[in-house]
Design a protein around this motif. Structure first.
Motif, PDB file in Angstrom:
ATOM      1  N   TYR A   1     -17.869  -9.713   2.013  1.00 36.21           N
ATOM      2  CA  TYR A   1     -18.027 -11.099   2.458  1.00 36.21           C
ATOM      3  C   TYR A   1     -17.510 -11.381   3.874  1.00 36.21           C
ATOM      4  O   TYR A   1     -17.841 -12.421   4.443  1.00 36.21           O
ATOM      5  CB  TYR A   1     -17.329 -12.044   1.476  1.00 36.21           C
ATOM      6  N   ASN A   2     -16.698 -10.495   4.433  1.00 39.57           N
ATOM      7  CA  ASN A   2     -16.156 -10.746   5.782  1.00 39.57           C
ATOM      8  C   ASN A   2     -16.977 -10.022   6.850  1.00 39.57           C
ATOM      9  O   ASN A   2     -16.422  -9.408   7.756  1.00 39.57           O
ATOM     10  CB  ASN A   2     -14.688 -10.302   5.866  1.00 39.57           C
ATOM     11  N   THR A   3     -18.275 -10.083   6.746  1.00 38.61           N
ATOM     12  CA  THR A   3     -19.128  -9.413   7.721  1.00 38.61           C
ATOM     13  C   THR A   3     -19.052 -10.137   9.067  1.00 38.61           C
ATOM     14  O   THR A   3     -18.786 -11.344   9.132  1.00 38.61           O
ATOM     15  CB  THR A   3     -20.583  -9.381   7.223  1.00 38.61           C
ATOM     16  N   ARG A   4     -19.291  -9.389  10.119  1.00 32.41           N
ATOM     17  CA  ARG A   4     -19.085  -9.915  11.472  1.00 32.41           C
ATOM     18  C   ARG A   4     -20.183 -10.875  11.937  1.00 32.41           C
ATOM     19  O   ARG A   4     -20.056 -11.488  12.990  1.00 32.41           O
ATOM     20  CB  ARG A   4     -18.951  -8.762  12.462  1.00 32.41           C
ATOM     21  N   ASP A   5     -21.243 -11.025  11.153  1.00 34.70           N
ATOM     22  CA  ASP A   5     -22.297 -11.955  11.533  1.00 34.70           C
ATOM     23  C   ASP A   5     -21.978 -13.385  11.114  1.00 34.70           C
ATOM     24  O   ASP A   5     -22.724 -14.318  11.428  1.00 34.70           O
ATOM     25  CB  ASP A   5     -23.631 -11.526  10.904  1.00 34.70           C
ATOM     26  N   LYS A   6     -20.845 -13.586  10.406  1.00 38.29           N
ATOM     27  CA  LYS A   6     -20.468 -14.923   9.942  1.00 38.29           C
ATOM     28  C   LYS A   6     -19.512 -15.578  10.932  1.00 38.29           C
ATOM     29  O   LYS A   6     -18.738 -14.900  11.622  1.00 38.29           O
ATOM     30  CB  LYS A   6     -19.819 -14.835   8.563  1.00 38.29           C
ATOM     31  N   PRO A   7     -19.544 -16.912  11.020  1.00 45.22           N
ATOM     32  CA  PRO A   7     -18.678 -17.606  11.980  1.00 45.22           C
ATOM     33  C   PRO A   7     -17.193 -17.470  11.683  1.00 45.22           C
ATOM     34  O   PRO A   7     -16.358 -17.582  12.576  1.00 45.22           O
ATOM     35  CB  PRO A   7     -19.137 -19.067  11.873  1.00 45.22           C
ATOM     36  N   ALA A   8     -16.848 -17.230  10.402  1.00 43.09           N
ATOM     37  CA  ALA A   8     -15.440 -17.104  10.016  1.00 43.09           C
ATOM     38  C   ALA A   8     -15.350 -16.220   8.782  1.00 43.09           C
ATOM     39  O   ALA A   8     -16.279 -16.171   7.967  1.00 43.09           O
ATOM     40  CB  ALA A   8     -14.831 -18.471   9.726  1.00 43.09           C
ATOM     41  N   PRO A   9     -14.256 -15.496   8.633  1.00 44.07           N
ATOM     42  CA  PRO A   9     -14.083 -14.666   7.429  1.00 44.07           C
ATOM     43  C   PRO A   9     -13.905 -15.536   6.193  1.00 44.07           C
ATOM     44  O   PRO A   9     -13.459 -16.686   6.281  1.00 44.07           O
ATOM     45  CB  PRO A   9     -12.819 -13.863   7.738  1.00 44.07           C
ATOM     46  N   VAL A  10     -14.251 -14.980   5.041  1.00 44.93           N
ATOM     47  CA  VAL A  10     -14.166 -15.715   3.778  1.00 44.93           C
ATOM     48  C   VAL A  10     -12.929 -15.313   2.972  1.00 44.93           C
ATOM     49  O   VAL A  10     -12.214 -16.166   2.447  1.00 44.93           O
ATOM     50  CB  VAL A  10     -15.441 -15.478   2.933  1.00 44.93           C
TER      51      VAL A  10
END
Length: 271
Positions: free
Chosen positions: A75-84
């Motif tokens: 879930y903490n992939t680098r394409d997301k605006p913030a880590p989950v």
């Protein structure tokens, strides 16, 4: 053994970790737990909110770390605006610097975002008793000053890794640690609100720190434990023990003086 000490994905192992085969019933429970964890993580991801997994005693923490690691990979992939998914590190533990550095390097190598909550720690009595009973080295720093020093050093480390995508919460009621963080954020040019640095304090504890951070534009949270009284009271007792210095000497006098001043302001209109 299935545990490979050279496998970076396993994380650092401890001399007091005891591994026994799971029974069929425990395997079912484990699979159900994994499924529920993923449901929670998926919901957090869908709604773009962070999910922070608390730390427990050091002798069960390796299991928690392993579960959190796999959630972070997903879930903490680098394409997301913030880590989950955020793991929690207790900085009163002597092995916490190594574990944090390993997780930072692992996230860099594997391409996911490191995210953590930094706390000082709340299981001192249990940890030290178990170390004595089982004749292994005390996992906790010998003095509170060493713990403070390590906490602040880990804050510095994570701030320096901010450019590589590291996000973290300073979950602390210690004013010196909070001031250090905000000063270093200014020095490094890290944005207050959207820089991936968060602050958190328990509701009703060090509220002046939280309000000052909020007034200054920082991303600060007040958290409220809830649940059955038999479960919440021990949690609050641990928080009080962890922050005993706030209720002693200058800490208590300062808090009382600020409360008196605020009461006067509200009731009498005095500045």
């Amino acid at each position: 053994s299935f545990v490979n000490p050279t496998d970076l994905t396993m994380g650092p192992l401890t001399q007091f970790l005891q591994v026994e085969p799971l029974s069929p019933a425990e395997i079912i429970q484990s699979n159900n737990m994994l499924a529920r964890l993923d449901i929670l993580a998926s919901a957090a991801d869908k709604h773009n909110v962070g999910l922070m997994v608390d730390a427990e005693q050091s002798y069960i923490q390796p299991c928690i770390d392993y579960l959190v690691l796999n959630l972070q990979r997903k879930y903490n992939t680098r394409d997301k605006p913030a880590p989950v998914i955020f793991n929690t590190f207790q900085c009163y533990l002597k092995d916490s610097p190594l574990r944090i550095r390993i997780d930072l390097e692992r996230s860099r190598r594997e391409g996911f975002r490191f995210a953590a909550k930094l706390v000082r720690g709340a299981y001192m009595i249990q940890e030290r008793k178990r170390a004595r009973d089982m004749a292994y080295s005390d996992p906790i720093y010998d003095t509170i000053e060493e713990t403070h020093g390590n906490y602040n050093a880990m804050v510095e480390l994570l701030l320096e890794n901010h450019q590589h995508g590291a996000a973290f919460m300073v979950a602390s009621h210690n004013e010196d640690s909070v001031k250090l963080t905000t000063q270093r954020m200014r020095d490094l040019g890290i944005a207050k609100k959207h820089g991936g640095i968060y602050f958190g304090q328990l509701r009703g504890m060090c509220d002046h720190v939280s309000y000052s951070l909020g007034h200054g534009g920082y991303h600060v949270f007040k958290y409220v434990p809830y649940g059955p009284i038999k479960e919440v009271i021990p949690y609050l007792v641990r928080r009080a023990e962890e922050n005993a210095s706030l209720f002693e000497g200058d800490g208590a006098r300062k808090e009382a003086a600020m409360l008196t001043k605020e009461i006067q302001r509200r009731l009498l209109g005095q500045a």
